[in-house]
Write a protein that holds these residues in place. Structure first.
Motif, mmCIF file in Angstrom:
data_model
loop_
_atom_site.group_PDB
_atom_site.id
_atom_site.type_symbol
_atom_site.label_atom_id
_atom_site.label_comp_id
_atom_site.label_asym_id
_atom_site.label_seq_id
_atom_site.Cartn_x
_atom_site.Cartn_y
_atom_site.Cartn_z
ATOM 1 N N GLU A 266 0.823 -1.202 0.000
ATOM 2 C CA GLU A 266 0.000 0.000 0.000
ATOM 3 C C GLU A 266 0.861 1.257 0.000
ATOM 4 O O GLU A 266 0.511 2.262 -0.640
ATOM 5 C CB GLU A 266 -0.934 -0.001 1.210
ATOM 6 N N ILE A 270 0.562 4.142 -2.949
ATOM 7 C CA ILE A 270 0.381 5.569 -2.670
ATOM 8 C C ILE A 270 1.527 6.385 -3.259
ATOM 9 O O ILE A 270 1.313 7.451 -3.840
ATOM 10 C CB ILE A 270 0.261 5.798 -1.157
ATOM 11 N N SER A 274 1.192 9.261 -7.145
ATOM 12 C CA SER A 274 1.318 10.714 -7.084
ATOM 13 C C SER A 274 2.746 11.140 -7.405
ATOM 14 O O SER A 274 3.697 10.435 -7.069
ATOM 15 C CB SER A 274 0.930 11.225 -5.695
ATOM 16 N N GLU A 279 1.862 15.346 -1.133
ATOM 17 C CA GLU A 279 0.646 14.535 -1.184
ATOM 18 C C GLU A 279 0.929 13.101 -0.732
ATOM 19 O O GLU A 279 0.113 12.487 -0.030
ATOM 20 C CB GLU A 279 0.066 14.542 -2.600
ATOM 21 N N ILE A 280 2.079 12.555 -1.137
ATOM 22 C CA ILE A 280 2.450 11.198 -0.714
ATOM 23 C C ILE A 280 2.526 11.125 0.805
ATOM 24 O O ILE A 280 1.947 10.227 1.430
ATOM 25 C CB ILE A 280 3.798 10.790 -1.343
ATOM 26 N N GLN A 282 1.194 13.132 3.065
ATOM 27 C CA GLN A 282 -0.100 13.360 3.699
ATOM 28 C C GLN A 282 -1.005 12.143 3.571
ATOM 29 O O GLN A 282 -1.705 11.764 4.529
ATOM 30 C CB GLN A 282 -0.780 14.584 3.078
ATOM 31 N N ARG A 283 -1.009 11.503 2.412
ATOM 32 C CA ARG A 283 -1.868 10.332 2.219
ATOM 33 C C ARG A 283 -1.395 9.163 3.083
ATOM 34 O O ARG A 283 -2.222 8.399 3.605
ATOM 35 C CB ARG A 283 -1.891 9.929 0.743
ATOM 36 N N LEU A 284 -0.091 9.014 3.254
ATOM 37 C CA LEU A 284 0.415 7.942 4.112
ATOM 38 C C LEU A 284 0.045 8.189 5.569
ATOM 39 O O LEU A 284 -0.374 7.271 6.292
ATOM 40 C CB LEU A 284 1.931 7.828 3.956
ATOM 41 N N ASP A 286 -2.497 10.026 6.640
ATOM 42 C CA ASP A 286 -3.951 9.863 6.743
ATOM 43 C C ASP A 286 -4.331 8.392 6.798
ATOM 44 O O ASP A 286 -5.230 7.997 7.559
ATOM 45 C CB ASP A 286 -4.655 10.544 5.567
ATOM 46 N N ARG A 287 -3.650 7.565 5.996
ATOM 47 C CA ARG A 287 -3.978 6.136 5.973
ATOM 48 C C ARG A 287 -3.657 5.480 7.311
ATOM 49 O O ARG A 287 -4.438 4.665 7.811
ATOM 50 C CB ARG A 287 -3.202 5.451 4.847
ATOM 51 N N GLU A 290 -6.359 6.382 9.642
ATOM 52 C CA GLU A 290 -7.575 5.640 9.339
ATOM 53 C C GLU A 290 -7.544 4.248 9.963
ATOM 54 O O GLU A 290 -8.582 3.700 10.347
ATOM 55 C CB GLU A 290 -7.751 5.509 7.815
#
Length: 412
Positions: A266, A270, A274, A279-280, A282-284, A286-287, A290
């Motif tokens: 994953e 991610i 991108s 963004e990479i 932040q998405r990591l 956020d994941r 989660e």
């Protein structure tokens, strides 16, 4: 990350915060010349740290530094290019332990000390070579351990403080990584994540011994027990590895608040979807939140580009590869160089205090080994073992009875 057994615990009633982060331009090291004569590697960098969903304090630290100038890179709001030249670049993630003040202090001391030593022994060095760079990273990491350990001994209120550290230095087109603990570095190439570091943890030891699969270790509630960290012990053995980078590679360095929750596949997805390093990151983050976010989460993302780098090919070796340097870890001597009991429950006992024969970490290791092995035993195997043991028990019972009768008639 508390001191006892070096296992991380969760805290309740959080007030989530994130430290401000950004990126900036800088300069660094020297690869082979490209056809157009440009010898610089282009690195796009961003870093982010987050307190997580349950913690009240952030004990993680990250550091990005230009080793040509010896100055840390200050972040703002967007990733920007770093064109390397001279002495290279430094990337560091440290995950502190010992409670909010002690853990935060330990990880911060690790970053400051590593950069200070590299300034003194590498930036001011007149000889730029891979061997000298590797040795400078080893010495900087070792000095960080000594300073944190000495500080804890001199300040009892910080007893047990320590930190993991994953320290990556880029010189030319080659990464060198100094590892202590279980923060991680991954290289994302062609959509696949390869781990460049090896956890110095109890579960990793059980996997290497063939007693657990990697999936079983990842699911274990003891997966955060580590065998080494900077600070708790006067001596550490540093794991030093290296990796050649190619055009388009992405380096991810993170604390276990990310790697303990988000699978490598994953992370690769991610990072591959991108072209924006912010963004990479932040998405990591956020994941990980989660999935529960029980720990602080820190990540550095670096994408390598430039005409001086070669394209990747199928013959390239990617993954954990030790760099031959005296005093560092090797696969052949790993068990001797990282003992099962490097830490004590009281890191700074008074001289003359009797220590237990078995340390808390040894006891925890024994319990973990027994529990994990017991979980793998099927009911059929248990029944078979009972049938085999039954005759032995009967024989032992008869022998005990005869001994009791003999003793009775002898004395009465």
């Amino acid at each position: 990350m508390p001191a006892t057994f070096l296992a991380r615990s969760q805290q309740s009633n959080p007030e989530r915060t994130s430290l401000p982060n950004d990126s900036v331009t800088a300069s660094a090291s020297i690869p082979s010349p490209s056809p157009d004569g440009d010898t610089r590697v282009e690195a796009r960098v961003f870093a982010l740290t987050d307190v997580g969903s349950t913690r009240e304090h952030n004990e993680d630290t990250f550091l990005v530094a230009d080793l040509e100038s010896g100055m840390p890179v200050e972040f703002a709001s967007a990733p920007r290019k770093i064109l390397t030249s001279g002495h290279g670049l430094l990337f560091l993630v440290a995950d502190g332990m010992g409670g909010a003040a002690s853990g935060e202090l330990a990880s911060s001391m690790a970053g400051d000390t590593v950069l200070d030593v590299l300034r003194e022994q590498w930036v001011n060095s007149g000889s730029i070579s891979e061997d000298n760079f590797a040795e400078a990273l080893r010495q900087a990491t070792d000095t960080a351990n000594s300073r944190i350990h000495r500080f804890a001994r001199e300040n009892p209120e910080h007893r047990g403080m320590g930190t993991t550290a994953t320290i990556a230095g880029l010189l030319g087109d080659r990464l060198f990584l100094a590892q202590v603990g279980d923060s991680r570095a991954y290289l994302i190439r062609d959509g696949q994540a390869q781990q460049l570091t090896k956890d110095q943890s109890l579960m990793q030891r059980l996997v290497e011994a063939g007693e657990l699969t990697q999936d079983e270790a990842d699911a274990s509630d003891r997966r955060n027990i580590i065998l080494q960290a900077l600070g708790p012990d006067a001596h550490v053995t540093i794991d030093l590895t290296h990796q050649q980078v190619r055009r388009g590679d992405t380096l991810i360095i993170c604390s276990d608040g990310l790697s303990g929750l988000v699978r490598p596949s994953e992370i690769a997805d991610i990072a591959s979807m991108s072209h924006d390093e912010r963004e990479i990151c932040q998405r990591l983050v956020d994941r990980a939140n989660e999935l529960g976010g029980p720990d602080n989460i820190t990540v550095i993302a670096v994408r390598f580009d430039g005409s001086s780098l070669q394209e990747s090919n199928s013959s390239d070796a990617v993954g954990y590869t030790t760099f031959p340097l005296r005093g560092t870890l090797s696969d052949e001597t790993r068990e001797e160089q990282i003992p099962l009991s490097p830490f004590r429950s009281d890191p700074t006992p008074p001289y003359g205090t009797a220590m237990p024969v078995r340390s808390p970490l040894e006891e925890e290791f024994a319990r973990a080994r027994a529990a994990e092995q017991d979980a793998l035993i099927t009911p059929e195997v248990r029944q078979y073992r009972k049938k085999r043991v039954a005759p032995i028990r009967i024989i032992l019972f008869i022998i005990a009875a005869l001994v009791i009768v003999w003793l009775f008639f002898r004395y009465f």
